[in-house]
Design a protein around this motif. Sequence first.
Motif, PDB file in Angstrom:
ATOM      1  N   ALA A  36      12.630  22.144 -11.273  1.00 43.00           N
ATOM      2  CA  ALA A  36      12.982  20.649 -11.272  1.00 43.00           C
ATOM      3  C   ALA A  36      12.990  20.170  -9.575  1.00 43.00           C
ATOM      4  O   ALA A  36      12.670  19.124  -9.256  1.00 43.00           O
ATOM      5  N   MET A  37      13.611  21.033  -8.838  1.00 45.62           N
ATOM      6  CA  MET A  37      13.306  20.793  -7.502  1.00 45.62           C
ATOM      7  C   MET A  37      12.256  20.505  -6.883  1.00 45.62           C
ATOM      8  O   MET A  37      12.327  19.433  -5.989  1.00 45.62           O
ATOM      9  N   VAL A  38      11.217  21.140  -6.862  1.00 48.39           N
ATOM     10  CA  VAL A  38      10.039  21.157  -6.709  1.00 48.39           C
ATOM     11  C   VAL A  38       9.228  19.900  -7.024  1.00 48.39           C
ATOM     12  O   VAL A  38       8.878  18.997  -6.293  1.00 48.39           O
ATOM     13  N   ALA A  39       9.284  19.597  -8.298  1.00 44.28           N
ATOM     14  CA  ALA A  39       8.858  18.374  -8.895  1.00 44.28           C
ATOM     15  C   ALA A  39       9.358  16.972  -8.226  1.00 44.28           C
ATOM     16  O   ALA A  39       8.734  16.171  -8.024  1.00 44.28           O
ATOM     17  N   TRP A  40      10.699  17.065  -8.312  1.00 40.72           N
ATOM     18  CA  TRP A  40      11.530  15.895  -7.842  1.00 40.72           C
ATOM     19  C   TRP A  40      11.254  15.500  -6.294  1.00 40.72           C
ATOM     20  O   TRP A  40      11.183  14.615  -5.886  1.00 40.72           O
ATOM     21  N   SER A  41      11.123  16.848  -5.643  1.00 45.35           N
ATOM     22  CA  SER A  41      10.609  16.541  -4.204  1.00 45.35           C
ATOM     23  C   SER A  41       9.380  15.753  -3.834  1.00 45.35           C
ATOM     24  O   SER A  41       9.221  15.012  -3.182  1.00 45.35           O
ATOM     25  N   LEU A  42       8.314  16.283  -4.824  1.00 45.97           N
ATOM     26  CA  LEU A  42       7.298  15.736  -4.864  1.00 45.97           C
ATOM     27  C   LEU A  42       7.272  14.214  -4.920  1.00 45.97           C
ATOM     28  O   LEU A  42       6.692  13.513  -4.385  1.00 45.97           O
ATOM     29  N   PHE A  43       7.911  13.705  -6.293  1.00 50.41           N
ATOM     30  CA  PHE A  43       7.921  12.158  -6.474  1.00 50.41           C
ATOM     31  C   PHE A  43       8.993  11.468  -5.153  1.00 50.41           C
ATOM     32  O   PHE A  43       8.760  10.333  -5.138  1.00 50.41           O
ATOM     33  N   THR A  44       9.653  12.248  -4.998  1.00 54.95           N
ATOM     34  CA  THR A  44      10.772  11.643  -3.448  1.00 54.95           C
ATOM     35  C   THR A  44       9.542  11.182  -2.703  1.00 54.95           C
ATOM     36  O   THR A  44       9.564  10.075  -2.121  1.00 54.95           O
ATOM     37  N   GLY A  45       8.755  12.164  -2.221  1.00 55.85           N
ATOM     38  CA  GLY A  45       7.822  11.988  -1.288  1.00 55.85           C
ATOM     39  C   GLY A  45       6.767  10.658  -1.397  1.00 55.85           C
ATOM     40  O   GLY A  45       6.373   9.757  -0.815  1.00 55.85           O
ATOM     41  N   VAL A  65      12.818  13.146   3.597  1.00 55.15           N
ATOM     42  CA  VAL A  65      13.872  13.841   2.648  1.00 55.15           C
ATOM     43  C   VAL A  65      13.298  14.471   1.539  1.00 55.15           C
ATOM     44  O   VAL A  65      13.923  15.580   1.172  1.00 55.15           O
ATOM     45  N   ALA A  66      12.084  14.291   1.301  1.00 53.89           N
ATOM     46  CA  ALA A  66      11.309  15.169   0.342  1.00 53.89           C
ATOM     47  C   ALA A  66      11.295  16.707   0.884  1.00 53.89           C
ATOM     48  O   ALA A  66      11.264  17.551   0.132  1.00 53.89           O
ATOM     49  N   GLY A  67      10.940  16.606   2.149  1.00 55.79           N
ATOM     50  CA  GLY A  67      10.788  18.264   2.616  1.00 55.79           C
ATOM     51  C   GLY A  67      12.059  19.142   2.507  1.00 55.79           C
ATOM     52  O   GLY A  67      11.983  20.134   2.500  1.00 55.79           O
ATOM     53  N   PHE A  86      11.784  20.771  -1.004  1.00 59.40           N
ATOM     54  CA  PHE A  86      11.044  21.912  -1.194  1.00 59.40           C
ATOM     55  C   PHE A  86      11.723  22.867  -0.487  1.00 59.40           C
ATOM     56  O   PHE A  86      11.669  24.178  -0.862  1.00 59.40           O
ATOM     57  N   LEU A  87      12.348  22.765   0.820  1.00 58.95           N
ATOM     58  CA  LEU A  87      12.901  23.963   1.565  1.00 58.95           C
ATOM     59  C   LEU A  87      14.041  24.584   0.669  1.00 58.95           C
ATOM     60  O   LEU A  87      14.226  25.724   0.485  1.00 58.95           O
TER      61      LEU A  87
END
Length: 423
Positions: A92-101, A181-183, A186-187
């Motif tokens: 979930a975290m990887v995917a939502w960070s992608l859409f944040t970016g 903030v997307a980064g 991912f971290l």
Amino acid sequence: MSASPAVAARPSLNAKRVTTVSVTILFVAWIVNYVDRLAITTALPSLAKEFGLDHTQQGLILTVFFAMYALFQLPGGFLADRIGAKRTMIAAMVAWSLFTGLTGLVSSFGMLLIVRALFGVTEGLYPGASMKAVAERTQPHNRMTANGIVTSANTLGAALAPLIAAPVITAVGWRHTFLAVAGAGFLMAVVIWWALPAPLPEPTVAEGDGERVLTTSATTDVSTAQLLRSGALWRFTLLFGGFDLVVWGLLSWVPSYLQTERGVSVTASGALASIPNFCATLSMIAGGVLFDRYFYGRHRLLIIPSCAVGGVLLLFMAYATSTTTFITYQSFAMLVLFLSFMPIFGLPLRMLPRNVVGRASALINMGGQLAGAVAPFIMGLLADHVSFAAAFAFLIFGVVVAIAAVLWAPQRPEELRTDFTHA
């Protein structure tokens, strides 16, 4: 749930350390979640200017996120129960960070709606998995204290989001803010994969107070359909829906209101909007401690007064004549209201076994997010066609729903056990 090889290969930690490390990691993860989610509330005036949006359209941007976020609560809980909380959280975290970016790359209002909807889908998978992860790494007697600390990151994240987003938006614009903030998301996914401890063994009987958790053997064959037939869980869902109508209405519109109606700068609006959320952070932790120590099995005594007093303060806030009094009333309202947050989840999370807690907590949380889908849009309509005072006064409806629902929902462990096992 079996631990991942990376975690399983490490020496086992004692229960206290497992809880401490887990709570710390999940606390930070929720802060990242909320900063990603709420950066857009500070950016709304900039988005409105670039795409020519009125308040109703701005509310729709927020509503489409919450609608999808709500719908994917239960699938997220189902995934957590089936494939494990840790795997679900990381995905979930990887995917939502992608859409944040991707939010920072949109070129039209329509594209923004699509990206925010997909962002809602991916963030919706996270809450049930997170609550299950806490349940797996705590003992029942301190579970709500731990959950109170972890979920206090929600309000702390809500407080930090405008403080972080506002100066960045001023310095580099709203598009680069979302890319930045997307980064962090991912971290954080890497941190969870590497450092989150393996779950503790599941106890049958809680230590200290003699309450009995529904045993795994008694609920091995519990299906999602059976869970959905539990009237008690639906009452807690309604209760959280009323509560979150207030919370998401405030989080969605206060920064924009301060900028457009009160003439406050972007940076100053971020600072002012953070104050009530810092108050809520302290209150949420206190609510979890109070429930574990004094209000287990009698949470109405805490929830009803906090909602009633909070409702009165919200009414004063809606018709405040100055920015200072508006923020003051909102701060006290959040301080009082958030004493109820952890008690709403308290009985189900302490009584239900781990093999259903992901789905059960997701079902309850779904009620809050459906309310989050309703509040921004209706408040945008009221702001466009009546006034912002009317929009904020609408939040009293959520307080009334919460009080009615807590009177209907069970508050004794045996009531929940009977309802759940016969669903």
